[in-house]
Design an enzyme around this catalytic site. Structure first.
Site, PDB file in Angstrom:
ATOM      1  CD  GLU A   1      -3.061  -0.836   2.260  1.00  0.00           C
ATOM      2  OE1 GLU A   1      -4.216  -1.243   2.087  1.00  0.00           O
ATOM      3  OE2 GLU A   1      -2.666  -0.359   3.341  1.00  0.00           O
TER       4      GLU A   1
ATOM      5  CB  CYS B   1       3.038   7.058   3.696  1.00  0.00           C
ATOM      6  SG  CYS B   1       3.605   5.763   4.815  1.00  0.00           S
TER       7      CYS B   1
ATOM      8  CB  CYS C   1       6.997  -5.964   8.689  1.00  0.00           C
ATOM      9  SG  CYS C   1       8.216  -5.043   9.665  1.00  0.00           S
TER      10      CYS C   1
ATOM     11  CB  CYS D   1       6.194  -3.243  16.230  1.00  0.00           C
ATOM     12  SG  CYS D   1       7.901  -2.849  15.781  1.00  0.00           S
TER      13      CYS D   1
ATOM     14  CB  CYS E   1       2.905  -2.298  13.914  1.00  0.00           C
ATOM     15  SG  CYS E   1       2.995  -2.105  12.124  1.00  0.00           S
TER      16      CYS E   1
ATOM     17  CB  SER F   1       9.521   3.416  14.939  1.00  0.00           C
ATOM     18  OG  SER F   1       8.282   2.936  15.385  1.00  0.00           O
TER      19      SER F   1
ATOM     20  CG  HIS G   1       6.669   3.448  19.395  1.00  0.00           C
ATOM     21  ND1 HIS G   1       5.970   4.518  18.879  1.00  0.00           N
ATOM     22  CD2 HIS G   1       7.197   2.790  18.329  1.00  0.00           C
ATOM     23  CE1 HIS G   1       6.042   4.497  17.560  1.00  0.00           C
ATOM     24  NE2 HIS G   1       6.795   3.462  17.204  1.00  0.00           N
TER      25      HIS G   1
ATOM     26  CB  CYS H   1       1.831   3.009   5.840  1.00  0.00           C
ATOM     27  SG  CYS H   1       1.995   4.681   5.225  1.00  0.00           S
TER      28      CYS H   1
END
Length: 400
Positions: free
Chosen positions: A114, A128, A135, A139, A142, A244, A246, A364
């Protein structure tokens, strides 16, 4: 007794024609090499001819050789026998009420990703892009991390995402001051630093001033913290850096971002401080998703200020939006505002990202697998039942 005579009426099936090579994502050097290899240009003319092709493909967005009017008709015909200039298939295109656009692109069978355009951010709008299909980082907040890695996207496939957006936005014919796409953020599917070769090569093409010409200072690469690749990223791309993050302690970040078990926060911060070109004019952006009761306390905010000490930085606070099966909830708005106020008092800009594209779930890569598996009616029901997509953290990373 059956006849054993040869049947001469049966002819062998003709051999299929070789596949035409796609020029759309090639570098200048690759264009020149392709022309030499096919005999369409001698070595002493290949550079000139490839520059012509480059301007038509990467600056004008042309996909047909017949429109390349400064190339002879005969040469255009010969090129068409060897090459194409093609885009990936747009499997799905959605436009939000707020103007956000999302494309699900198919590069090959089973290879989909995407791409999301967010208007009115950066100078005028940010795209983006994805660097991988799936992936490996897992995470826990996510959704893309729940999808197994299929493979890295090639540089050409990354470039194609920008070209599709330029087609849809009618960007190729825009005057410089009227461009709707000013920023590129590598914050889609995948970990960009696990595909640094493809990302760096794509940035070289996207940033070329005779092509799409998006400044490297308006291209941001986000990483979960692949520390050994930080300096190579800066040296090879001169891109802006986003992290990233967090969490402010290893115990929590080990849970939220498992890569932290390999490169802990202290190691990550040392790597960031060494990032080439880091300065007040080229600040690193820290992304911090707000998870209710997990990482949103005033004590966490104060710890974040301490962690950032001495680093030119800003912190994007991202309200979390749930996805099916997610174990987290979004922090209350008042909690986010209190958190931001502590960061601001500590000297760090901390914008709260307003979610964009909620009605089309435009985070995304977040619902890529569902878009393939569910019927449209089921997907619409899910969209109505959720609070929407997570904010694209980098919607205004490159300023000015």
């Amino acid at each position: 007794m059956p006849s054993t005579a040869l049947d001469l009426t049966r002819r062998p099936a003709p051999l299929s024609a070789p596949a035409l090579r796609n020029l759309a994502g090639m570098t200048k050097a690759e264009l020149a090499a392709a022309l030499i290899e096919t005999g369409l240009a001698p070595k002493d003319k290949a550079r000139m001819r490839s520059s012509q092709l480059w301007r038509w493909i990467q600056n004008a967005g042309v996909t047909g050789f017949d429109r390349m009017t400064d190339i002879s008709k005969e040469m255009r015909g010969q090129m068409a026998q060897h090459f194409v200039v093609e885009r990936p298939q747009v499997v799905e295109r959605q436009v939000s009420r707020d103007g956000t656009r999302k494309w699900l692109l198919r590069f090959a069978p089973g290879i989909e990703a995407e791409t999301v355009y967010i208007p009115d951010v950066g100078r005028s709008g940010a795209l983006c892009v994805s660097s991988q299909v799936g992936c490996t980082l897992n995470c826990t907040f996510c959704h893309t991390g729940t999808q197994a890695l299929v493979r890295n996207l090639t540089a050409a496939e990354i470039i194609a995402q920008v070209q599709v957006a330029c087609d849809d936005l009618e960007e190729w014919t825009s005057e410089p001051g009227e461009r709707r796409l000013s920023n590129i953020v590598f914050m889609g599917m995948g970990e960009p630093l696990y595909n640094l070769d493809g990302v760096a090569k794509a940035i070289d093409v996207i940033a070329d001033d005779q092509g799409i010409a998006i400044s490297r200072r308006r291209i941001t690469v986000s990483t979960s913290g692949v520390v050994p690749e930080l300096i190579p990223l800066g040296e090879r791309t001169q891109a802006m850096l986003a992290i990233s993050l967090h969490a402010t302690n290893d115990a929590l970040r080990d849970e939220l971002v498992p890569l932290n078990k390999k490169y802990d926060i202290a190691t990550l911060m040392d790597g960031i401080r060494a990032y080439p070109g880091l300065s007040n004019a080229r600040r690193v952006t820290f992304e911090y998703v707000m998870l209710k009761g997990i990482n949103d306390s005033p004590a966490e905010a104060r710890a974040l200020v301490k962690l950032m000490s001495g680093i030119p930085a800003k912190i994007n606070l991202i309200p979390f939006n749930p996805w099916p099966g997610s174990p987290y909830a979004c922090s209350d708005w008042s909690t986010i505002e209190t958190f931001a106020a502590i960061l601001n008092h500590g000297g760090y800009a901390s914008p709260i990202r307003t979610p964009r594209g909620r009605d089309i779930l435009a985070a995304c890569g977040q619902l890529k697998s569902e878009s393939e598996k569910m019927r449209a009616s089921e997907r619409r029901a899910l969209e109505l039942g959720l609070q929407g997509a997570a904010s694209l953290a980098a919607s205004d990373l490159a300023e000015g």
